[in-house]
Every structure is written in structure tokens, then in C-alpha cells.
Design an enzyme around this catalytic site. Structure first.
Site, PDB file in Angstrom:
ATOM      1  N   CYS A 235     -12.299  -5.192   6.507  1.00 55.28           N
ATOM      2  CA  CYS A 235     -11.494  -5.741   7.512  1.00 55.28           C
ATOM      3  C   CYS A 235     -11.071  -7.246   6.906  1.00 55.28           C
ATOM      4  CB  CYS A 235     -12.524  -6.439   8.850  1.00 55.28           C
ATOM      5  SG  CYS A 235     -11.730  -7.539  10.100  1.00 55.28           S
TER       6      CYS A 235
ATOM      7  N   ASP B 175      -3.279   1.242   6.992  1.00 55.97           N
ATOM      8  CA  ASP B 175      -2.360   0.853   6.004  1.00 55.97           C
ATOM      9  C   ASP B 175      -2.017  -0.622   5.714  1.00 55.97           C
ATOM     10  OD1 ASP B 175      -2.431   3.640   5.148  1.00 55.97           O
ATOM     11  OD2 ASP B 175      -0.877   4.130   6.844  1.00 55.97           O
TER      12      ASP B 175
ATOM     13  N   CYS C 119     -12.674 -10.748   8.812  1.00 58.98           N
ATOM     14  CA  CYS C 119     -14.210 -11.230   8.625  1.00 58.98           C
ATOM     15  C   CYS C 119     -14.819 -10.581   7.422  1.00 58.98           C
ATOM     16  CB  CYS C 119     -14.944 -10.657   9.813  1.00 58.98           C
ATOM     17  SG  CYS C 119     -15.053  -9.022  10.056  1.00 58.98           S
TER      18      CYS C 119
ATOM     19  N   CYS D 145     -13.025  -3.090  14.012  1.00 61.16           N
ATOM     20  CA  CYS D 145     -14.170  -3.640  13.308  1.00 61.16           C
ATOM     21  C   CYS D 145     -15.423  -4.024  14.273  1.00 61.16           C
ATOM     22  CB  CYS D 145     -13.592  -4.793  12.569  1.00 61.16           C
ATOM     23  SG  CYS D 145     -14.810  -6.027  11.836  1.00 61.16           S
TER      24      CYS D 145
ATOM     25  N   GLU E 126      -1.802  -1.532  -5.916  1.00 63.11           N
ATOM     26  CA  GLU E 126      -3.036  -0.944  -6.204  1.00 63.11           C
ATOM     27  C   GLU E 126      -2.857   0.049  -7.370  1.00 63.11           C
ATOM     28  OE1 GLU E 126      -6.719   1.817  -3.987  1.00 63.11           O
ATOM     29  OE2 GLU E 126      -4.769   1.439  -3.221  1.00 63.11           O
TER      30      GLU E 126
ATOM     31  N   ASP F 234       0.939  -1.222  -0.013  1.00 63.92           N
ATOM     32  CA  ASP F 234      -0.067  -0.242   0.071  1.00 63.92           C
ATOM     33  C   ASP F 234       0.815   1.311  -0.159  1.00 63.92           C
ATOM     34  OD1 ASP F 234      -2.607   1.297   0.343  1.00 63.92           O
ATOM     35  OD2 ASP F 234      -1.673   2.009   2.196  1.00 63.92           O
TER      36      ASP F 234
ATOM     37  N   CYS G 100     -15.857  -8.301  14.178  1.00 65.00           N
ATOM     38  CA  CYS G 100     -15.001  -9.120  15.159  1.00 65.00           C
ATOM     39  C   CYS G 100     -14.102  -8.325  16.126  1.00 65.00           C
ATOM     40  CB  CYS G 100     -13.998  -9.795  13.902  1.00 65.00           C
ATOM     41  SG  CYS G 100     -12.791  -8.555  13.268  1.00 65.00           S
TER      42      CYS G 100
END
Length: 401
Positions: free
Chosen positions: A316, A345, A319, A335, A263, A179, A338
Site C-alpha cells: 500500500c 497497476d 501506509c 488495504c 521496474e 508500471d 488503512c
């Protein structure tokens, strides 16, 4: 497999004059042919190809005797390169060809008849030019391009075919997601963070001083030329430092991993943000991704890009729960499903890695892992807005495990 080695040249005074003359002839021919193509299109509605304008060189040599001082194949290559530039424009890979100026970077291309020795290169009508050949050049030489930058440094880019096949790429091995950011240049899925060197900030004071001195010089004077060279040397220093950092980091990542996932950033669009344009311009994301791509291909590694609209930061990685919004100033979030606390990042890099592996192993290409992610009319992937239909994502994850 085609490879390129860029070496530094050290021509003497006479050779510099010969190169300056060759630069000028090729530049004049480029501008003449480009003007002729533009005029022909306005008058007839049809353009000229590179091969058609190449046939005009013998007649131009009769009208301008100084064109014969330059190696003939360099002039022919100018016309062919102009034709390629127009093809790239029509196929929307580049902008419309521009006229060349003597104040910018200069270059000529030799398609053949260049001999390479241990410490020099031999060019037609120029002779033996001293060079520092720091890497072995084994294979058939295709083309040699001589360039001169604004700091009066000469380089030769040697394109050659080593006769080897392209290495086989396999997904077996360590996979990593990267990232890219501004505070930290790169954050990997294994938790490593590489700081942004901010090279421009380190040389900004010196650059500002040199630019102020340049602005006070009289236009056309020798002192202005000297001052402009000082500014160019500072820019060259910044470029060298940036390329050194990017080369070392990209080589380290390629050596340590088999699958590299990044990306697909729209850097040009992000530059429209005037608050971040300067920081984005100096960080060099596009150059870094280019280095990763060609080094991975040469090493038999896999370079994979994930669509920029994939919600890597808001999802996340445990999950697959997705939050509705996540502003840029929020660097950590928890999250709701979970109760896992995520570094923004690192979580994004892990999601990029998982999505890249899914694209490579599922056989669906860049199709979204969630059914409610559809493509717009422009072919761009819309972001996921709901979590209710995430069963396919769970299935893919369980199958990969």
C-alpha cells in the site's frame, strides 16, 4: 556528446551492385577471421585479437583479387568489430560471435572519408548516394554504417559528435513511476493508462497468408525469393508501427517529466512462460526502456530503474502495509490497515516512483528501505515478507515530505 541519426538511402542499380559486393566481401572476411580464431584457439589454446587478424588483409588481397574492390578501411573495421564482439562475449555482455549469412541483414561501416550534403552522401568507391536527411548533422562525423534489411531497404546510421557537453541532470521537477503491463502497455503514477496497441494481432492474418504462400514455393526458385520479400515487408510494417508507438510515447513521457522510474524487468526470463511469451515478445518493453533511457540522458532528465523484486504491487503506497500474496487475476485490492481501495497497476507505479526517489535522494543506492530485505548470494534482492520492521520506510517517507 555523441548522437546518431539514421537516414534512408536510395542507391541506383549500379550502386546497389557495388554495395552488394561490399557486403559480400566484409561478410566473407568476418567469417574467415572468425573461423581462423576458432581454429587457432583449438590448436594453441590462445585466441587472436582484432588487430592481429587485421594484419592478414594485405596477404588476403593478393590471394583474392576481388577483396580490393571494397574500400580498405571497411575491411579493417570488420576485424576490429570482431575483436570488440569477442571482448563483449568475455565480459558477458553478448553471446559468442556467429557466422554471418547473406540471407540476413547486411551492413558495412565507414570509419571516415564520408561526405554529407543536403540530399546525398558520398562514399568511397561507391559515389554519391541519394538520401533523405531529415535532421541536421552538425559536428564531427565519427562513423557511418550502411545497412540493408530483408525488405531491400537501405539505411545509413551516422554517428557524430556535436561538440556539446552532456546536460546536467537534476531531480528538481516532476517525477513519474511507470508500471509496464500487457492489458495496458504503461500505467503511470499520475493515473494515466496507455493501451497496448497489439500491433502483431492487427497484421497477423496478413502475415499468416504470406507465410503460407512462402511455404508452398520451391526452394531456390525466384518465386520463393519474391514470396520471402513479401513476408519481410509485413514484418517490417509491424516493426515500423511498434517503433512509431514507442518513440511517440517515450518522447511524450520524457518531455513532461524530470525523473522517470521504471521496474527492471527480466524480459528474457518472462519469455519462458509459454502462455504469455507471444504477448510479451510483441509488446516491446525492453525497447521502450532503452528509448526512455537515452532520451532522458540527452534531455538532462533522470532515468532510474528499481529492482524487479521490489514488492510494488503488494504494498500500500499510503501506509506501506504489504499483503502476503496477490495473484495476477486480482486487479483491485483493499488495504487491511488503512482500508484504501487500490488499483493494482496505479498503486505499483506510485510505489515505483517513491522507491526511485528514495534511491536518488537517500544516498543508499539500491539498498532496500526495509531492514529485513536482504540480498542473496547472487546479489538479488529478496522480497519483503513481514511488515513488523517498516519504521525506516516511514522515516524516509516523512523526510521526503
Amino acid at each position: 556528446m555523441l548522437k546518431v541519426v539514421k537516414v534512408r538511402l536510395y542507391p541506383d542499380v549500379i550502386q546497389q551492385q557495388s554495395l552488394a559486393q561490399a557486403f559480400g566481401c566484409c561478410r566473407w572476411l568476418w567469417n574467415y577471421c572468425l573461423s581462423l580464431m576458432n581454429q587457432t584457439y583449438k590448436e594453441t589454446g590462445k585466441g587472436l585479437s582484432g588487430y592481429e587478424v587485421k594484419k592478414l588483409i594485405p596477404q588476403l588481397k593478393k590471394e583474392h583479387d576481388w577483396l580490393a574492390l571494397t574500400y580498405s578501411q571497411c575491411l579493417q573495421q570488420v576485424c576490429l568489430n570482431l575483436g570488440v564482439a569477442f571482448n563483449n562475449f568475455f565480459e558477458k555482455r553478448a553471446k559468442y560471435p556467429n557466422f554471418k549469412s547473406k540471407h540476413n541483414k547486411q551492413s558495412i561501416q565507414y570509419p571516415q572519408n564520408v561526405r554529407i550534403a543536403d540530399n546525398y552522401l558520398t562514399f568511397p568507391k561507391i559515389g554519391d548516394v541519394s538520401a533523405i536527411i531529415h535532421r541536421p548533422i552538425e559536428g564531427k562525423v565519427k562513423t557511418v554504417t550502411i545497412s540493408k534489411n530483408c525488405s531491400n531497404q537501405y539505411f545509413a546510421a551516422i554517428l557524430f559528435d556535436d561538440g556539446k557537453d552532456k546536460p546536467y541532470c537534476s531531480t528538481d521537477g516532476k517525477a513519474i513511476g511507470i508500471d509496464l503491463g500487457l492489458t495496458h502497455f504503461a500505467i503511470t503514477s499520475d493515473g494515466s493508462k496507455f493501451d497496448n496497441p497489439r500491433i502483431l494481432n492487427k497484421h497477423e492474418k496478413n502475415l499468416l497468408l504470406k507465410q503460407q504462400q512462402l511455404s508452398r514455393k520451391k526452394k531456390g526458385s525466384n518465386n520463393r525469393i519474391k514470396s520471402r520479400n513479401k513476408v519481410a515487408r509485413v514484418h517490417r510494417k509491424i516493426t515500423n508501427c511498434r517503433e512509431d508507438f514507442l518513440h511517440k510515447l517515450s518522447r511524450r513521457i520524457v518531455n513532461e517529466n524530470q525523473v522517470i522510474v521504471v521496474e527492471n524487468l527480466n524480459v528474457k526470463g518472462m519469455m519462458q512462460n509459454h502462455c504469455l511469451a507471444k504477448s510479451i515478445q510483441q509488446v516491446g518493453w525492453g525497447m521502450f526502456c532503452t528509448m526512455l533511457k537515452y532520451k532522458a540522458e540527452m534531455s538532462g532528465k533522470i532515468y532510474q530503474e528499481v529492482d524487479r523484486f521490489f514488492p510494488s504491487s503488494k504494498t500500500c503506497h499510503l501506509c506501506l502495509n504489504q499483503v502476503s500474496s496477490l495473484p495476477l487475476d486480482v486487479r483491485t485490492w483493499t488495504c487491511e490497515h488503512c482500508k484504501t481501495k487500490h488499483d493494482r497497476d496505479i498503486n505499483a507505479s506510485i510505489n515505483l516512483r517513491d522507491e526511485g526517489l528514495r534511491i536518488l535522494t537517500s544516498g543508499t543506492g539500491d539498498k532496500a528501505c526495509r531492514p529485513d530485505v536482504s540480498r542473496s548470494n547472487r546479489g538479488r534482492k529478496k522480497s519483503t515478507t513481514t511488515l513488523s520492521v517498516g519504521q525506516e520506510a516511514y522515516t524516509v517517507r516523512e523526510a521526503s515530505v
